[in-house]
Write an enzyme that holds these catalytic residues in place. Structure first.
Site: not given
Ligand code: THU
Length: 150
Positions: A58, A67, A69
């Site tokens: 983040e 993210c 992924e």
């Protein structure tokens, strides 16, 4: 722990899937998530059997967040992963299984096939399974923008 045999379809070996799952939960602990407090881990399996992992990262400027992924995919690309991806595992720190977000699905469309198998699990190691085609029907992919050389 997950019983990989219970999955309905997978050309991914059970041992490989177990490693991917274990790696995803391990890397989840590295999540940098001071704002949302949600920790996500991901593993991807390339065509040669190599596994790459990622956690969510983040940023105080929230739009800078990436993210798990996509972190796994960026790492795989930069380490010369072999396309296409055979499997993707995503694990959340929550009671719900978190499916990949829309942006991650679009990025996955670049590197997955419709048959790529996607597993997403919760904090109890309970999983759901889908093919990439089920996760993103009518995917916009490179087939629309790659033209044969004349
Ligand atoms: N997150 C992921 O890592 N993967 C997803 O597919 C959904 C969302 C992260 C991003 C952010 O750090 C937190 O979860 C809450 O959205």
């Amino acid at each position: 722990m997950i019983d990989a045999k219970s999955f309905k379809f997978s050309e991914v070996k059970n041992a490989t899937l177990k490693s991917m799952i274990q790696n995803a939960y391990t890397v989840q602990k590295n999540a940098y998530a001071p704002y949302s407090k949600f920790s996500i881990g991901a593993s991807i399996l390339d065509s040669k059997g190599a596994i790459f992992t990622g956690c969510n990262v983040e940023n105080s400027s929230y739009g800078g967040t990436v993210c798990a992924e996509r972190v796994a995919i960026w790492k795989g690309v930069s380490e010369k992963m072999k396309l296409p991806l055979k499997a993707v595992v995503v694990v959340s720190s929550e009671k719900d299984q978190w499916p990949p977000c829309g942006l991650c699905r679009q990025v996955m469309a670049e590197f997955c096939t419709p048959q790529t198998v996607v597993f997403f699990g919760n904090n109890k190691k309970e999983f759901r399974q889908m093919t990439f085609a089920e996760l993103l029907p009518e995917a916009f992919s490179n087939k629309f923008v790659l033209h044969p050389q004349i």
